[in-house]
Write a protein that holds these residues in place. Structure first.
Motif, PDB file in Angstrom:
ATOM      1  N   SER A  60     -31.694 101.492  34.805  1.00 37.22           N
ATOM      2  CA  SER A  60     -31.397 100.666  36.270  1.00 37.22           C
ATOM      3  C   SER A  60     -30.105 100.953  36.743  1.00 37.22           C
ATOM      4  CB  SER A  60     -31.876  99.152  36.165  1.00 37.22           C
ATOM      5  OG  SER A  60     -30.884  98.643  35.406  1.00 37.22           O
ATOM      6  N   PHE A  61     -29.716 100.712  37.989  1.00 35.38           N
ATOM      7  CA  PHE A  61     -28.186 101.013  38.454  1.00 35.38           C
ATOM      8  C   PHE A  61     -28.045 100.062  39.685  1.00 35.38           C
ATOM      9  CE2 PHE A  61     -31.037 104.108  40.335  1.00 35.38           C
ATOM     10  CZ  PHE A  61     -30.758 104.048  41.781  1.00 35.38           C
ATOM     11  N   GLU A  62     -26.695  99.919  39.989  1.00 30.81           N
ATOM     12  CA  GLU A  62     -26.482  99.099  41.186  1.00 30.81           C
ATOM     13  C   GLU A  62     -25.936 100.181  42.125  1.00 30.81           C
ATOM     14  OE1 GLU A  62     -23.586  96.059  40.561  1.00 30.81           O
ATOM     15  OE2 GLU A  62     -25.116  94.411  39.958  1.00 30.81           O
ATOM     16  N   THR A  63     -26.313 100.003  43.480  1.00 26.31           N
ATOM     17  CA  THR A  63     -25.727 100.958  44.354  1.00 26.31           C
ATOM     18  C   THR A  63     -25.349 100.091  45.761  1.00 26.31           C
ATOM     19  OG1 THR A  63     -26.254 102.686  45.891  1.00 26.31           O
ATOM     20  CG2 THR A  63     -28.037 101.290  45.323  1.00 26.31           C
ATOM     21  N   SER A  64     -24.200 100.582  46.413  1.00 26.07           N
ATOM     22  CA  SER A  64     -23.978 100.041  47.735  1.00 26.07           C
ATOM     23  C   SER A  64     -24.270 100.971  48.886  1.00 26.07           C
ATOM     24  CB  SER A  64     -22.547  99.655  47.897  1.00 26.07           C
ATOM     25  OG  SER A  64     -22.332  98.570  46.716  1.00 26.07           O
ATOM     26  N   VAL A  65     -25.224 101.760  48.607  1.00 25.07           N
ATOM     27  CA  VAL A  65     -25.398 102.834  49.600  1.00 25.07           C
ATOM     28  C   VAL A  65     -26.112 101.815  50.823  1.00 25.07           C
ATOM     29  CG1 VAL A  65     -27.393 104.511  50.486  1.00 25.07           C
ATOM     30  CG2 VAL A  65     -25.869 104.715  48.287  1.00 25.07           C
ATOM     31  N   PRO A  66     -27.136 101.016  50.567  1.00 29.60           N
ATOM     32  CA  PRO A  66     -27.581 100.505  52.044  1.00 29.60           C
ATOM     33  C   PRO A  66     -26.395  99.744  52.979  1.00 29.60           C
ATOM     34  CG  PRO A  66     -29.030  99.858  50.297  1.00 29.60           C
ATOM     35  CD  PRO A  66     -27.861 100.562  49.538  1.00 29.60           C
ATOM     36  N   ALA A  67     -25.299  98.970  51.971  1.00 24.66           N
ATOM     37  CA  ALA A  67     -24.282  98.422  52.792  1.00 24.66           C
ATOM     38  C   ALA A  67     -23.531  99.324  53.400  1.00 24.66           C
ATOM     39  CB  ALA A  67     -23.886  97.317  51.829  1.00 24.66           C
ATOM     40  N   ARG A  68     -23.034 100.506  53.144  1.00 27.09           N
ATOM     41  CA  ARG A  68     -22.124 101.379  53.430  1.00 27.09           C
ATOM     42  C   ARG A  68     -22.954 101.969  54.643  1.00 27.09           C
ATOM     43  NH1 ARG A  68     -21.081 104.820  48.008  1.00 27.09           N
ATOM     44  NH2 ARG A  68     -19.924 106.054  49.711  1.00 27.09           N
ATOM     45  N   LEU A  69     -24.327 102.110  54.682  1.00 25.09           N
ATOM     46  CA  LEU A  69     -24.860 102.640  55.735  1.00 25.09           C
ATOM     47  C   LEU A  69     -24.819 101.995  56.814  1.00 25.09           C
ATOM     48  CD1 LEU A  69     -27.855 104.600  53.981  1.00 25.09           C
ATOM     49  CD2 LEU A  69     -26.036 105.547  55.512  1.00 25.09           C
ATOM     50  N   ASP A  70     -24.958 100.565  56.768  1.00 24.39           N
ATOM     51  CA  ASP A  70     -25.110  99.563  57.569  1.00 24.39           C
ATOM     52  C   ASP A  70     -23.749  99.153  58.309  1.00 24.39           C
ATOM     53  OD1 ASP A  70     -27.789  99.227  57.787  1.00 24.39           O
ATOM     54  OD2 ASP A  70     -27.819  97.729  56.077  1.00 24.39           O
ATOM     55  N   ARG A  71     -22.541  99.385  57.614  1.00 27.08           N
ATOM     56  CA  ARG A  71     -21.176  99.175  58.007  1.00 27.08           C
ATOM     57  C   ARG A  71     -20.718 100.155  59.141  1.00 27.08           C
ATOM     58  NH1 ARG A  71     -16.817  99.893  53.567  1.00 27.08           N
ATOM     59  NH2 ARG A  71     -17.127 102.040  52.791  1.00 27.08           N
ATOM     60  N   LEU A  72     -21.157 101.158  59.214  1.00 23.86           N
ATOM     61  CA  LEU A  72     -20.614 102.373  59.589  1.00 23.86           C
ATOM     62  C   LEU A  72     -20.725 102.234  61.454  1.00 23.86           C
ATOM     63  CD1 LEU A  72     -22.690 105.384  57.805  1.00 23.86           C
ATOM     64  CD2 LEU A  72     -20.303 105.201  57.854  1.00 23.86           C
ATOM     65  N   PRO A  73     -19.680 102.645  61.921  1.00 24.23           N
ATOM     66  CA  PRO A  73     -19.534 102.693  63.334  1.00 24.23           C
ATOM     67  C   PRO A  73     -20.435 103.649  63.892  1.00 24.23           C
ATOM     68  CG  PRO A  73     -17.643 103.713  62.456  1.00 24.23           C
ATOM     69  CD  PRO A  73     -18.234 103.269  61.339  1.00 24.23           C
ATOM     70  N   TRP A  74     -20.866 103.505  65.206  1.00 20.93           N
ATOM     71  CA  TRP A  74     -21.678 104.635  65.858  1.00 20.93           C
ATOM     72  C   TRP A  74     -20.707 105.992  65.861  1.00 20.93           C
ATOM     73  CZ3 TRP A  74     -26.695 104.287  66.697  1.00 20.93           C
ATOM     74  CH2 TRP A  74     -27.283 105.699  67.201  1.00 20.93           C
ATOM     75  N   ASP A  75     -21.386 107.067  65.471  1.00 15.80           N
ATOM     76  CA  ASP A  75     -20.723 108.253  65.168  1.00 15.80           C
ATOM     77  C   ASP A  75     -21.371 109.561  65.509  1.00 15.80           C
ATOM     78  OD1 ASP A  75     -18.276 109.866  64.213  1.00 15.80           O
ATOM     79  OD2 ASP A  75     -19.743 110.475  62.720  1.00 15.80           O
ATOM     80  N   ARG A  76     -20.995 110.619  65.771  1.00 11.90           N
ATOM     81  CA  ARG A  76     -21.627 111.892  66.236  1.00 11.90           C
ATOM     82  C   ARG A  76     -22.846 112.123  65.277  1.00 11.90           C
ATOM     83  NH1 ARG A  76     -17.157 116.385  65.876  1.00 11.90           N
ATOM     84  NH2 ARG A  76     -17.402 116.842  63.611  1.00 11.90           N
TER      85      ARG A  76
END
Length: 485
Positions: free
Chosen positions: A12-28
């Motif tokens: 098993s592992f921990e990941t912050s991928v979902p949180a990092r995707l959700d905090r992104l500003p709208w980008d190109r």
């Protein structure tokens, strides 16, 4: 801050991928995702509108000579293909990844749409429409799941609804194309309707090129035991966003721990749908089936109503389809933001309910012969302003209802059931009612569709759930977040 994942002894592992995707500003990057993947709905709208606009011309084709019932069956063949394509490609999307499948599905659509232009009789036409439907059905599963997994949570509802609503941008394009190819002064209608399908299919070559720049979904990668690859992709997206928008905001929620698995079996998928998320499954089925019946029954056969009951010439049908399509496009564009602010449950309830009531009134007015072709079209334009936002929200609801590991399959199953129950039956039924030539019979069809929309509104009010602004993992916990016994 970028975090790396470290595996524990049990894998098993921990990941912050979902949180990092959700905090992104709208980008190109997000704009590219919407354009390259969202074009699916434009293609589907183009296909559906072409069939609607060209229905009378196809029926009168010297090489085909279809009856009204066969025109309805042709539409049903397309929808049946979409059902089977969604199931097959949806199953593969959860196993093999989003990127591989949203490339394969558009290739199927491309070849089958071009082949439609070379059909020589009813059976060849129905077969090619069936194949075109398999590509579009597969697109719904692969593309819907990818879009929802890449868009930040605070914008997910509006983005998904607007993208689904662009179906009607394709509808408007189809209407305009219909005006050109059905005008005898411009082109022989027998050549025109065939050219419309060939050119429409050929345009999807551009989509294949755009999709080369879309990465695999990091969320899919992390749940399939590839967290390092997921984090590499997210880091690249973050670097691009930081270079254009400055430092990123802090994470709004912490990491999650996952126990990766290659895939989950059909038995487990069924268990999650009908035990763990039984209410959501009922809701998804009702929303999808009701909107599919109303849309496909009315739109696939509207050209036949215009030509048979209002004596509209074939070459003028597009002028009536065009405002219908524009009204459908404006609904999601103007109402989409409210699904993230007011919330999913009140907005879905309202849009389904309003559309149902107005549909019942219009059906009665049609039976009484109170409407002209223009006023009938105006009624449908208003009705589907609301119904279009409702239908788009149905796809959003299905995608948010189930865990990441089975999201594409969940979308596929309920798209398939909804379309199979509502979409395949609807066009054939209305084609038969129109062939009978009795306004009262068609009214009962409209009233049945209205009752279904009101039923969907009541079901949403009873079983709907809050997903606005919440991460996908919070709305429905990933299967891999639970340790296997």
């Amino acid at each position: 801050m970028r975090e790396s994942s470290a595996r524990s002894a049990d894998g098993s592992f921990e990941t912050s991928v979902p949180a990092r995707l959700d905090r992104l500003p709208w980008d190109r990057f997000h704009t590219l995702v919407c354009v390259a993947l969202g074009v699916t709905w434009i293609l589907d709208g183009l296909e559906v509108t072409l069939v609607g606009s060209l229905a009378a011309a196809i029926a009168a084709s010297p090489s085909l000579r279809l009856t009204e019932t066969e025109v309805g069956l042709m539409a049903s063949a397309y929808l049946l293909g979409a059902v089977l394509g969604a199931l097959g490609f949806g199953w593969a999307t959860d196993r093999l990844g989003r990127k591989k499948l949203f490339t394969a599905t558009v290739a199927v659509y491309l070849l089958a749409s071009i082949a439609t232009g070379f059909a020589w009789d009813f059976w060849s036409l129905a077969f090619f429409r069936f194949l075109t439907g398999t590509g579009i059905g597969g697109e719904y599963a692969a593309v819907n799941s990818a879009i929802q997994e890449l868009i930040p949570a605070r914008r997910r509802g509006q983005t998904d609804i607007v993208i689904n609503g662009t179906f009607w941008a394709g509808g408007a394009m189809g209407a305009v194309i219909g005006l050109v190819v059905l005008n005898p002064a411009v082109v022989d209608p027998e050549i025109g309707w065939r050219a419309a399908f060939i050119v429409g299919g050929a345009l999807s070559f551009v989509i294949l090129l755009l999709r080369r720049f879309i990465p695999e979904s990091p969320r899919w990668l992390m749940t399939h035991g590839r967290p390092e690859e997921a984090e590499r992709i997210v880091s690249e997206i973050e670097r691009g966003a930081e270079s254009r928008h400055g430092p990123l905001p802090p994470l709004q929620h912490g990491p999650i721990r996952l126990h990766p698995r290659d895939h989950i079996g059909i038995v487990e998928v069924v268990g999650i749908m009908f035990r763990r998320h039984r209410d959501r499954s009922v809701l998804a089925l009702v929303l999808m089936a009701c909107q599919a019946f109303c849309y496909n029954a009315i739109f696939f056969t509207y050209a036949l109503v215009l030509t048979r009951f209002y004596a509209v010439p074939n070459e003028h049908v597009g002028w009536y389809i065009l405002p219908f399509a524009i009204g459908n496009l404006m609904g999601p564009l103007l109402l989409g933001r409210l699904f993230d602010t007011i919330g999913r449950r009140p907005m879905i309830t309202a849009t389904y309910g309003i559309a149902g009531v107005l549909m019942a009134i219009t059906g009665f007015a049609f039976a009484q012969d109170w409407l002209s072709a223009a006023s009938q079209t105006a009624c449908w334009t208003v009705i589907f302003f609301f119904a279009s936002a409702a239908a788009s929200a149905a796809y959003l609801t299905v995608g948010e209802s189930f865990p990441l590991e089975m999201r594409a399959m969940g979308i596929a199953v309920f798209y398939a059931f909804g379309t199979g129950i509502g979409g395949v039956v609807g066009p054939a039924l209305f084609g038969w009612l129109i062939e009978g030539g009795q306004r009262v019979d068609i009214m009962w069809g409209y009233l049945f569709g209205a009752a279904l929309m009101i039923l969907a509104a009541i079901t949403e009010w009873r079983l709907g759930f809050a997903a606005e602004g919440r991460s996908l993992e919070e709305v429905s916990e990933p299967v891999s977040a639970r340790a296997r016994p």
